[in-house]
Design an enzyme around this catalytic site. Structure first.
Site, PDB file in Angstrom:
ATOM      1  N   LYS A  13       0.725  -1.245  -0.029  1.00 39.01           N
ATOM      2  CA  LYS A  13       0.177  -0.194  -0.112  1.00 39.01           C
ATOM      3  C   LYS A  13       1.038   1.148   0.097  1.00 39.01           C
ATOM      4  CE  LYS A  13      -3.985  -2.379   2.449  1.00 39.01           C
ATOM      5  NZ  LYS A  13      -4.912  -2.065   3.434  1.00 39.01           N
ATOM      6  N   TYR A  53     -12.584  -3.004  -2.518  1.00 42.98           N
ATOM      7  CA  TYR A  53     -13.093  -2.871  -1.094  1.00 42.98           C
ATOM      8  C   TYR A  53     -14.702  -2.834  -1.208  1.00 42.98           C
ATOM      9  CZ  TYR A  53      -8.168  -2.342   0.785  1.00 42.98           C
ATOM     10  OH  TYR A  53      -7.065  -2.714   1.144  1.00 42.98           O
ATOM     11  N   ASN A 116      -2.099   0.358   7.050  1.00 41.78           N
ATOM     12  CA  ASN A 116      -1.437  -0.821   7.682  1.00 41.78           C
ATOM     13  C   ASN A 116      -0.533  -1.403   6.701  1.00 41.78           C
ATOM     14  OD1 ASN A 116      -3.559  -1.793   6.047  1.00 41.78           O
ATOM     15  ND2 ASN A 116      -4.695  -2.527   7.466  1.00 41.78           N
ATOM     16  N   HIS A 119      -1.894  -5.401   1.920  1.00 42.80           N
ATOM     17  CA  HIS A 119      -3.111  -6.230   1.701  1.00 42.80           C
ATOM     18  C   HIS A 119      -2.620  -7.546   1.379  1.00 42.80           C
ATOM     19  CE1 HIS A 119      -6.869  -7.678   0.161  1.00 42.80           C
ATOM     20  NE2 HIS A 119      -6.061  -8.131  -0.785  1.00 42.80           N
ATOM     21  N   GLU A 130      -8.898 -11.657  -6.850  1.00 50.54           N
ATOM     22  CA  GLU A 130      -7.952 -10.644  -6.831  1.00 50.54           C
ATOM     23  C   GLU A 130      -6.762 -10.415  -7.789  1.00 50.54           C
ATOM     24  OE1 GLU A 130      -7.178 -10.272  -2.469  1.00 50.54           O
ATOM     25  OE2 GLU A 130      -9.175  -9.717  -2.067  1.00 50.54           O
TER      26      GLU A 130
HETATM   27  N1  UDP Z   1      -9.875  -0.217   7.106  1.00 51.56           N
HETATM   28  C1  UDP Z   1     -10.361   1.207   7.818  1.00 51.56           C
HETATM   29  N2  UDP Z   1     -10.689   0.883   8.717  1.00 51.56           N
HETATM   30  C2  UDP Z   1     -11.381  -0.174   9.344  1.00 51.56           C
HETATM   31  C3  UDP Z   1     -11.124  -1.367   8.795  1.00 51.56           C
HETATM   32  C4  UDP Z   1     -10.536  -1.609   7.373  1.00 51.56           C
HETATM   33  O1  UDP Z   1      -9.470   1.956   7.171  1.00 51.56           O
HETATM   34  O2  UDP Z   1     -12.170   0.099  10.451  1.00 51.56           O
HETATM   35  C5  UDP Z   1      -8.958  -0.351   5.814  1.00 51.56           C
HETATM   36  C6  UDP Z   1      -7.657  -0.966   6.437  1.00 51.56           C
HETATM   37  O3  UDP Z   1      -6.736  -0.266   5.445  1.00 51.56           O
HETATM   38  C7  UDP Z   1      -7.898  -2.693   5.975  1.00 51.56           C
HETATM   39  C8  UDP Z   1      -8.672  -2.548   4.742  1.00 51.56           C
HETATM   40  O4  UDP Z   1      -9.612  -1.295   4.958  1.00 51.56           O
HETATM   41  O5  UDP Z   1      -6.608  -3.011   5.628  1.00 51.56           O
HETATM   42  C9  UDP Z   1      -9.582  -3.617   4.578  1.00 51.56           C
HETATM   43  O6  UDP Z   1     -10.323  -4.177   5.506  1.00 51.56           O
HETATM   44  P1  UDP Z   1     -10.295  -5.631   5.669  1.00 51.56           P
HETATM   45  O7  UDP Z   1     -11.483  -5.753   6.869  1.00 51.56           O
HETATM   46  O8  UDP Z   1     -10.690  -6.345   4.652  1.00 51.56           O
HETATM   47  O9  UDP Z   1      -8.865  -5.836   6.343  1.00 51.56           O
HETATM   48  P2  UDP Z   1      -7.751  -6.890   6.120  1.00 51.56           P
HETATM   49  O10 UDP Z   1      -7.986  -7.954   5.153  1.00 51.56           O
HETATM   50  O11 UDP Z   1      -6.857  -5.531   5.290  1.00 51.56           O
HETATM   51  O12 UDP Z   1      -7.040  -6.876   7.283  1.00 51.56           O
HETATM   52 MG    MG Z   2      -9.716  -7.970   3.755  1.00 49.66          MG
END
Ligand code: UDP
Ligand code: MG
Length: 157
Positions: A13, A53, A116, A119, A130
């Site tokens: 990212k 997303y 974070n 991905h 994906e």
């Molecule tokens: N995200 C965010 N706020 C939240 C949850 C997710 O900004 O409360 C963002 C974060 O960058 C995350 C991405 O959206 O990595 C995708 O969310 P997901 O729940 O799929 O988490 P991941 O699979 O990346 O752990």
């Molecule tokens: Mg995810």
């Protein structure tokens, strides 16, 4: 081919690129024994972010997530390996950096629940979708690695 052989999608990212953590993070996947089967740098379009997303488009933070994901180019990486999807999710750690275990990428380098760094696909079904979303078939490479049997012990075969 080993039936547990999987492909998964990693996105480095914008914060990983902007904080110069790309090499450091990639090295963790390489050292684990995962195979790099596709790599490219791109700026993710509005359409692809909304698709990628789609489970989050209704969330109040979606706009900031979109701005974050478009703050700089990202690097897309397709990884292959035995149990690659679950192994990669463990290396990456849970979503919120401040809750992630030390030793994971998010645990070691991130404090945020949004910025974070990486991905990683969360299931076989999503990994397939994906990878197709971001890579043409011709951009994915199949090749032998001489360390394959050293990394994947006999019990996998
Ligand atoms: N995200 C965010 N706020 C939240 C949850 C997710 O900004 O409360 C963002 C974060 O960058 C995350 C991405 O959206 O990595 C995708 O969310 P997901 O729940 O799929 O988490 P991941 O699979 O990346 O752990
Ligand atoms: Mg995810």
């Amino acid at each position: 081919m080993n039936p547990k052989e999987e492909k998964t999608l990693i996105i480095m990212k914008p914060d990983a690129i902007q904080r110069s953590l790309f090499g450091e993070i990639l090295q963790r996947f390489e050292r684990k024994g995962l195979k790099i089967i596709g790599v490219k740098m791109t700026k993710i379009s509005d359409v692809l972010i909304e698709e990628h997303y789609s489970h989050l488009v209704e969330k109040p933070f979606f706009n900031t997530l979109k701005n974050y994901m478009q703050a700089s180019p990202v690097v897309l990486i397709a990884l292959g390996g035995v149990n690659a999807i679950s192994a990669t999710r463990l290396i990456v750690g849970p979503t919120k950096g401040h809750e992630a275990d030390a030793g994971s990428i998010r645990g070691d380098y991130s404090m945020s629940g949004q910025s974070n760094l990486v991905h990683a696909s969360d299931s076989a079904e999503n990994a397939e979708i994906e990878i197709k979303r971001f890579f043409e078939e011709s951009e994915l490479f199949d090749y032998e690695k001489p360390d394959y049997k050293l990394i994947n012990a006999e019990d996998h075969f």
